[in-house]
Write an enzyme that holds these catalytic residues in place. Structure first.
Site, PDB file in Angstrom:
ATOM      1  N   HIS A  83      42.287  41.989  31.918  1.00 53.99           N
ATOM      2  CA  HIS A  83      42.624  40.653  32.429  1.00 53.99           C
ATOM      3  C   HIS A  83      41.900  40.413  33.756  1.00 53.99           C
ATOM      4  O   HIS A  83      41.831  41.324  34.583  1.00 53.99           O
ATOM      5  CB  HIS A  83      44.142  40.573  32.619  1.00 53.99           C
ATOM      6  CG  HIS A  83      44.651  39.181  32.776  1.00 53.99           C
ATOM      7  ND1 HIS A  83      44.444  38.444  33.919  1.00 53.99           N
ATOM      8  CD2 HIS A  83      45.358  38.385  31.941  1.00 53.99           C
ATOM      9  CE1 HIS A  83      45.006  37.259  33.779  1.00 53.99           C
ATOM     10  NE2 HIS A  83      45.562  37.191  32.588  1.00 53.99           N
ATOM     11  N   PRO A 170      39.463  47.134  50.486  1.00 52.80           N
ATOM     12  CA  PRO A 170      39.133  47.733  49.190  1.00 52.80           C
ATOM     13  C   PRO A 170      40.361  48.130  48.367  1.00 52.80           C
ATOM     14  O   PRO A 170      40.312  48.109  47.151  1.00 52.80           O
ATOM     15  CB  PRO A 170      38.308  48.976  49.553  1.00 52.80           C
ATOM     16  CG  PRO A 170      38.091  48.944  51.012  1.00 52.80           C
ATOM     17  CD  PRO A 170      38.981  47.921  51.623  1.00 52.80           C
ATOM     18  N   GLY A 173      42.557  44.174  47.902  1.00 49.69           N
ATOM     19  CA  GLY A 173      41.846  42.967  47.471  1.00 49.69           C
ATOM     20  C   GLY A 173      42.403  41.730  48.157  1.00 49.69           C
ATOM     21  O   GLY A 173      42.709  41.767  49.348  1.00 49.69           O
TER      22      GLY A 173
END
Ligand SMILES: [Zn+2]
Length: 618
Positions: A83, A170, A173
Site C-alpha cells: 500500500h 528516516p 517519515g
C-alpha cells in the site's frame, strides 16, 4: 444528541508484528473516554487501520499518543508493503459522527499537526477538508513519491510541510492528517443470485457510471450495443443526443444532465485533453459521492449492490435505495432489503427515518428511537442479518451507569428525596423543562394535518430537540456541582495549595453557573414552543400545552435560581454583573410568556365551560 462525537481512523505502517501494533493501540486505549472500535492489520499491505471514537479533546489526545508511539516503535527505513505510504503514522483523518462539523474536525487535524510538528519535530501535511491549498486536498497527490521520495519532496518549496520542520526523519517519515466526511458502507440486497443483475443496477447509480450503450433488447442496460466516440460524432451516454464535436457534447452534458464530462471520463481513466475519438463513450451515474459494484454473497445466497457513500449529507442511503428499488422494478427484480456494513452515524438514520415519515404524511419530529425503528423497517435493514442499534449506530446519547435519566420515575423521586445535596433543584429544573418540551412536541404533532402545519412543525421539531438536550442537562447539572465539590476538597496546607484550590473552585463555580444558565435558556424556548402548540394545536389538547408552558417556566426559574446562588461566591465581578443582567432579561421574557399563555388558556377554558353551561340550559 448534542454530545459531540468524533471518529479517528489512523493508518499505521505495520501490519505483521502484533507486539508493535499493540503498543500503538494500548497508547490509544489508555486515554480516558476513548472507545477503540476496530484494529484491522493487513499482512500484505503491512499496514494496520485503527478506528476509535470519543469526544473531540480525548480523540485529539489519543491521536497524538498514537503518532508518538508509532514514531518510537516503527522504523520506516526497513518498511515494505503493497500500500502507498509516507510515514509510520501514514494518514490520520478526523471524521464527524455527531454534534460536530467537518470544519471543527479540520481544526482538530490542524491542532494535531501543530503539536506533532512542535513536540515530535516531524513534517506534517494537511489533506482533504483541512488542506491549506487546493492541490493538497487529494491524498494520493500529497503521498505521491511515497516515503522513498520524501527526502527530495521536503526540499521542494512547493511541498514545504504545513507544520513541523522540512527535515527528513528516516524512522518516522511524515504524517498526513486531515478531515473527511463519514464513509457509510451500504449494501442493497436483491431477490436474485445473479451478480450481473446487481452490477447492472450498481453501474446506473455510481458516479463513475458505465460504458454507454443504445438499442437495449431487454430491460437490462447491458443488453444494448456499446457506443464509441468518432471524429465527427460524439454520442451522449445519458440520452439520444449526438454532438458533432467533443466540445458540443461537453456543453450538452453540463446543460442537459448537470455533469462535467471531462471529470466523468477522468473517473474512467480517460484523459480528454489527449482527444477521445476511438474511445468508448460513457454514461454518468445518478449519484455523486457514490461508489458501487455488484457481487454475490454466498452466506446470504443473494446478489447485492455493494456501495460506499463518501458523503451521506450529499448522497444519503435512502435516496440511493429508492433509486435502486425503482431500477430493480423496471428490470423485474425486487430489492428485499439493505444492510449497513460496520457503523453508521445516528444522524444518517435520523434523516432516513424522517424521509419515510414525511412520505407517509406523518410528523417527522418524533423521538430518535422511533426514527431509527422507522428507518430499519423502511430500508429493510434487518433483511439479511439482525440490526442492533447499540452495536451499529454511533452518536446515540450515552447513558452512563447510574445516570439519573436512566432511572424509573419512582426511583428518581426517591433519589432526590435522600439526604444528599445532589441531585437537587438544578437537575429537577432540567427535567421539568424536558417534560414540558415533550408536551409541546406532543400537542404540535397531534394538531398536524389540519392546515396548521407551517406553525406546528417547527414547534414539534423544537420540542424534540429541546427534550433531548434537557435530558442530558439532568445529569450534567449534578456533575457540574460535583466538580466544585471536588475542588473544595483539595489540600490547603501552603499558600500555593490555597491559590490552586481557590482557582479550581472558581472554575467549578463558573461551570456550575453555565449548566443551569443553558437550562434556563432552553426552557424559555420550551415555553415558546408550548405557546405555539397551544395557539395552533387541537383545542382538546390545550391543557397539555398549558402544563408544558408551566413546566418550561419552572425550568427557567429553577435554572436562574441555581445561577444566582452560585454567582454569590464568584469573585469575577464583571462576570457576575453580566450574568445578573442576562438573568433579569430572561426572567422578564419568561414572565411575559407565562402571563400571556395562562391568560389565553384560561380564557379558552372559560369559553368552553360557558358554551357547555349554555348547552345545559337550552
Ligand atoms: Zn444527453
Amino acid at each position: 444528541m448534542s454530545q459531540p462525537v468524533v471518529e479517528c481512523v489512523p493508518n499505521f505502517s505495520e501490519g505483521r508484528d502484533p507486539v508493535r501494533i499493540k503498543a500503538i493501540t494500548d497508547a490509544i486505549a489508555a486515554v480516558a473516554g476513548i472507545r477503540l472500535l476496530d484494529v484491522d492489520p493487513g499482512a500484505d499491505t503491512n499496514r494496520t487501520v485503527v478506528t476509535f471514537v470519543g469526544a473531540p479533546e480525548p480523540v485529539l489526545e489519543a491521536a497524538f499518543q498514537a503518532v508518538r508511539t508509532a514514531a518510537r516503535v516503527l522504523d520506516m527505513s526497513t518498511h515494505h508493503g503493497a500500500h502507498p505510504r509516507m510515514g509510520a503514522t501514514d494518514v490520520c483523518p478526523f471524521v464527524p459522527v455527531a454534534g460536530i462539523t467537518l470544519d471543527q474536525c479540520a481544526e482538530l487535524a490542524r491542532r494535531l499537526g501543530e503539536r506533532v510538528g512542535r513536540e515530535l519535530e516531524l513534517p506534517v501535511y494537511l489533506y482533504e477538508h483541512a488542506a491549506s491549498r487546493p492541490e493538497r486536498r487529494n491524498l494520493a497527490r500529497v503521498r505521491k513519491g511515497e516515503y522513498e521520495g520524501l527526502a527530495e519532496k521536503l526540499k521542494d518549496p512547493q511541498w514545504a510541510p504545513d507544520c513541523g520542520p522540512a527535515r527528513f526523519d528516516p524512522r518516522a517519515g511524515a504524517l498526513i492528517t486531515g478531515a473527511r466526511p463519514f464513509l457509510i458502507a451500504y449494501n442493497v440486497t436483491l431477490n436474485s443470485r445473479d451478480k450481473a443483475h446487481a452490477t447492472d443496477i450498481a453501474f446506473e447509480l455510481r458516479e463513475k457510471g458505465r460504458v454507454a450503450r443504445r438499442g437495449q433488447t431487454s430491460p437490462f442496460y447491458a443488453s444494448g450495443r456499446e457506443l464509441r466516440y468518432q471524429e465527427d460524432c460524439f454520442p451522449c451516454g445519458n440520452c439520444e443526443f449526438d454532438g458533432s464535436t467533443f466540445e458540443s457534447l461537453e456543453v450538452h452534458c453540463r446543460e442537459s444532465h448537470g455533469y462535467d464530462l471531462r471529470r466523468l471520463l477522468g473517473l474512467n481513466d480517460i484523459d480528454a485533453s489527449h482527444g477521445v475519438a476511438g474511445q468508448k463513450a460513457y454514461r454518468a451515474g445518478m449519484f455523486t459521492h457514490c461508489k458501487a459494484i455488484g457481487w454475490y454473497v454466498d452466506t446470504y445466497k443473494r446478489a447485492q449492490l455493494s456501495i460506499n457513500l463518501t458523503d451521506y449529507q450529499v448522497t444519503p442511503p435512502e435516496a440511493v435505495l429508492e433509486a435502486a428499488r425503482k431500477l430493480a422494478a423496471e428490470r423485474g427484480l425486487v430489492v428485499t432489503g439493505s444492510e449497513i456494513v460496520g457503523l453508521v452515524p445516528v444522524q444518517a438514520l435520523v434523516q432516513a427515518g424522517r424521509f419515510y415519515l414525511r412520505r407517509q404524511g406523518k410528523s417527522p419530529f418524533v423521538p430518535v428511537p422511533d426514527l431509527l425503528e422507522n428507518a430499519v423497517f423502511s430500508m429493510g435493514l434487518a433483511d439479511v442479518s439482525p440490526f442492533e442499534p447499540e452495536k451499529k449506530v454511533l452518536g446515540l446519547p450515552e447513558r452512563p451507569q447510574g445516570a439519573l435519566v436512566a432511572m424509573t420515575c419512582a426511583d428518581l423521586a426517591d433519589e432526590v428525596s435522600r439526604d444528599t445535596p445532589a441531585p437537587g433543584g438544578g437537575s429537577i429544573a432540567a427535567l421539568a423543562g424536558a417534560l414540558g418540551a415533550g408536551l409541546a412536541s406532543m400537542v404540535a404533532n397531534l394538531g398536524q394535518g389540519k392546515g396548521r402545519d407551517e406553525a406546528l412543525l417547527p414547534a414539534a421539531e423544537q420540542g424534540q430537540r429541546l427534550k433531548d438536550r434537557l435530558l442530558l442537562a439532568v445529569d450534567e447539572d449534578t456533575q457540574a456541582f460535583n466538580s466544585y465539590m471536588e475542588a473544595r476538597r483539595l489540600p490547603q496546607a501552603s499558600p500555593e495549595d490555597k491559590a490552586v484550590r481557590e482557582a479550581r473552585m472558581q472554575q467549578g463555580l463558573k461551570l456550575a453557573v453555565e449548566v443551569p444558565w443553558a437550562t434556563a435558556q432552553d426552557c424559555l424556548q420550551v415555553m415558546r414552543a408550548a405557546s405555539v402548540a397551544m395557539e395552533h394545536g387541537n383545542p382538546a389538547s390545550i391543557t397539555d400545552a398549558l402544563v408544558g408552558l408551566q413546566m418550561g417556566h419552572a425550568g427557567v426559574r429553577g435554572g436562574i435560581w441555581n445561577v444566582l446562588i452560585n454567582l454569590k461566591d464568584i469573585t469575577d465581578a464583571a462576570f457576575t454583573a453580566d450574568m445578573e443582567a442576562r438573568c433579569a432579561r430572561l426572567l422578564a421574557d419568561a414572565r411575559a410568556l407565562l402571563d400571556a399563555g395562562t391568560a389565553y388558556g384560561d380564557g379558552r377554558l372559560a369559553h368552553m365551560l360557558s358554551k357547555q353551561s349554555q348547552g345545559v340550559q337550552s
